[in-house]
Design a protein around this motif. Structure first.
Motif, short mmCIF file in Angstrom:
data_model
loop_
_atom_site.label_atom_id
_atom_site.label_comp_id
_atom_site.label_asym_id
_atom_site.label_seq_id
_atom_site.Cartn_x
_atom_site.Cartn_y
_atom_site.Cartn_z
N PHE A 155 29.44 5.04 -11.91
CA PHE A 155 30.10 6.14 -12.61
C PHE A 155 30.98 6.92 -11.65
O PHE A 155 32.14 7.25 -11.95
N PHE B 93 35.33 -4.14 -21.70
CA PHE B 93 34.89 -2.80 -22.04
C PHE B 93 36.01 -1.79 -21.77
O PHE B 93 36.30 -0.92 -22.58
N VAL C 235 37.77 0.58 -24.57
CA VAL C 235 37.76 2.04 -24.53
C VAL C 235 39.18 2.57 -24.47
O VAL C 235 39.51 3.58 -25.09
N ALA D 155 35.41 5.06 -15.85
CA ALA D 155 34.00 5.38 -15.60
C ALA D 155 33.10 4.68 -16.59
O ALA D 155 32.07 4.11 -16.22
N SER D 156 33.49 4.70 -17.86
CA SER D 156 32.63 4.08 -18.86
C SER D 156 32.54 2.57 -18.64
O SER D 156 31.48 1.98 -18.77
N ALA D 157 33.67 1.97 -18.25
CA ALA D 157 33.65 0.53 -17.99
C ALA D 157 32.78 0.22 -16.78
O ALA D 157 32.00 -0.74 -16.78
N PRO E 236 40.46 10.38 -17.71
CA PRO E 236 39.05 10.71 -17.47
C PRO E 236 38.11 9.94 -18.39
O PRO E 236 38.24 9.98 -19.60
N GLY E 237 37.19 9.23 -17.78
CA GLY E 237 36.13 8.60 -18.56
C GLY E 237 36.36 7.14 -18.88
O GLY E 237 35.41 6.43 -19.20
N VAL E 238 37.62 6.70 -18.86
CA VAL E 238 37.88 5.33 -19.32
C VAL E 238 37.36 4.31 -18.30
O VAL E 238 36.56 3.44 -18.62
N VAL F 202 30.26 2.00 -15.66
CA VAL F 202 28.86 2.22 -16.04
C VAL F 202 28.34 1.02 -16.83
O VAL F 202 27.23 0.54 -16.61
N PHE F 203 29.20 0.51 -17.71
CA PHE F 203 28.79 -0.65 -18.50
C PHE F 203 28.54 -1.85 -17.59
O PHE F 203 27.54 -2.55 -17.70
#
Lengths: 275, 173
Positions: free
Chosen positions: B62, B132, B136, B79-81, B75-77, B83-84
């Motif tokens: 993350f 992912f 996203v 990071a989410s990948a 922001p977050g795109v 994390v996945f």
């Protein structure tokens, strides 16, 4: 505490994953314009369809209320039609002074009990003396006639269906105005018999049969049904006509009751009484 | 232990710089054909030590993703990948486990497990990551074909760079 730690060791990965993905989702949606628009749009779709579903349910519950008010409005409108008026046209010095007076009023009612499979079928409607109903008032629905009020209670009335072996209704062929009586021979709930049409009348299959207006029960010109088959009984001077009903009495739900405001006067005159 | 930590931290910084300074500008075709983005920062997640606890692995990923996001302005795109990808890493490792099992003190790299093993390992994780990521990024499966095209083209190019990285640096810890 120990359990909590154990829980984290066991499911820590999953918990972290879910937690951080949610955080990411939050970030994505809140700080990215494109994703934010899609998110807002999609949630609008979801929320919109939810509201729509909800409204459908609410509407469904309201449906009977809506129908009631529509039926009421219908009854009022029917009273406004020219068939429901008594025309007092006076010719005075070639100037035509047209006046009408209300002859029929209509009241909507709901069928709360019904039968079609006996020899003498009856309906119960949710209108009674309290609403001004009296015996021998006609009852019809949006597609045809239903019956005649027989007994009235305070809130409910019993209606003799046209599918009743004692029921006789004056009817006429619309095309040529020959009139006779509608009776029911007790066999098929979608067919009645029109009798007393003289054999010199020219009939066609499909002729419209309507109320004749020769009574204080129904106004003239209300649809009853269509000529299905007709024949002459041997030695008879009158046709026997099978009439297919325009309405299906097994489905009548909202009906209207005819109130003839001039009934007493007509009956008095016909019985030879004086004013 | 300490040297591992430092090595990982250095790799973190190096990969972030490589990603945002070099590969961020690198788009094949250019113009409207924006189907290839090269991702090298997943190498950090690939090379974290085998004994890294799952929660820590995910948290570090993350951190990696959100750092890249800062530069990508998304922001977050990433990071989410990330994390996945970190979340599926243990599963992929389990699938690819060699007959003798892993030496938990090592990192999953070419040097210990061979180039074939590493290529399969990197391919699975990188594909998951990219798919992912583009999902996203699109944020809707309306353009699923587009998502697959982007994933495939970026996967091929990124994979090349991931393997080049292995040969150039041959990371041992």
């Amino acid at each position: 505490m120990r359990n909590l730690i154990y829980l984290f060791v066991r499911f820590g990965g999953l918990l972290t994953f879910v937690g951080l993905e949610l955080l990411c989702l939050y970030l994505v949606v809140n700080f990215n314009r494109k994703q934010n628009q899609i998110f807002v749009h999609s949630s609008n779709i979801v929320a919109g369809s939810l509201y729509e579903r909800f409204n459908e349910v609410v509407q469904f519950w309201n449906l009977s209320e809506v129908s009631d008010s529509l039926a009421k409005k219908n009854a009022q409108l029917m009273a406004e039609m020219s068939e429901a008026k008594f025309r007092e046209t006076i010719l005075l010095d070639s100037s035509r002074n047209e006046q009408t007076q209300q002859r029929y009023t209509f009241m909507e009612a709901k069928v709360i009990n019904n039968s079609i499979n006996q020899h003498s079928n009856n309906l119960t409607i949710n209108r009674g003396r309290k609403h001004g109903l009296r015996p021998r008032m006609g009852v019809f629905d949006d597609r045809g006639i239903v019956g005649i009020v027989r007994n009235t209670g305070r809130h409910y009335s019993n209606v003799m269906s046209i599918l009743h072996k004692e029921c006789r209704i004056s009817a006429a062929i619309r095309r040529n105005n020959y009139f006779g009586s509608i009776v029911w021979n007790g066999s098929h709930p979608r067919y009645v018999t029109l009798t007393d049409i003289p054999k010199h009348a020219k009939l066609l299959v499909g002729d419209t049969v309507q109320t004749s207006g020769y009574s204080t029960i129904f106004p003239a010109g209300m649809m009853i049904g269509r000529v299905d088959t007709f024949w002459l009984e041997p030695g008879s001077n009158f046709y026997t006509i099978n009439v297919a009903l325009g309405n299906d009495l097994s489905r009548s739900k909202y009906v209207y009751v005819v109130n003839d405001l001039m009934r007493e006067e007509i009956e008095q005159v016909e019985q030879g009484g004086d004013e | 232990m300490n040297s591992t930590l430092i090595a990982q931290a250095l790799r973190f910084v190096f990969l972030v710089l490589l990603q945002v300074l070099v590969f961020k500008r690198f788009t094949l075709g250019g113009g409207n054909f924006n189907y290839v983005s090269v991702m090298v920062y997943p190498i950090f997640i690939l090379l974290l030590p085998l004994r890294t606890p799952s929660a820590l692995l995910i948290a570090l990923s993350f951190l990696m993703g959100i750092t890249v996001d800062l530069f990508y302005d998304s922001p977050g795109v990433h990071a989410s990948a990330g994390v996945f990808m970190a979340w599926i890493r243990p599963g992929v490792l389990a699938i690819l486990e060699p007959r003798g099992g892993y030496n938990l003190n090592q990192i999953p790299a070419k040097r210990y497990l061979g180039i074939n093993w590493f290529a399969r390992y990197a391919a699975l994780l990188l594909f998951g990551h990219l798919f992912f990521y583009f999902s996203v990024e699109a944020f809707t499966f309306v353009y699923i074909v587009d998502i697959f095209l982007r994933t495939l083209s970026s996967f091929v190019v990124s994979m090349v760079f991931v393997l080049i990285y292995q040969f150039l640096f041959d990371p041992g810890e």
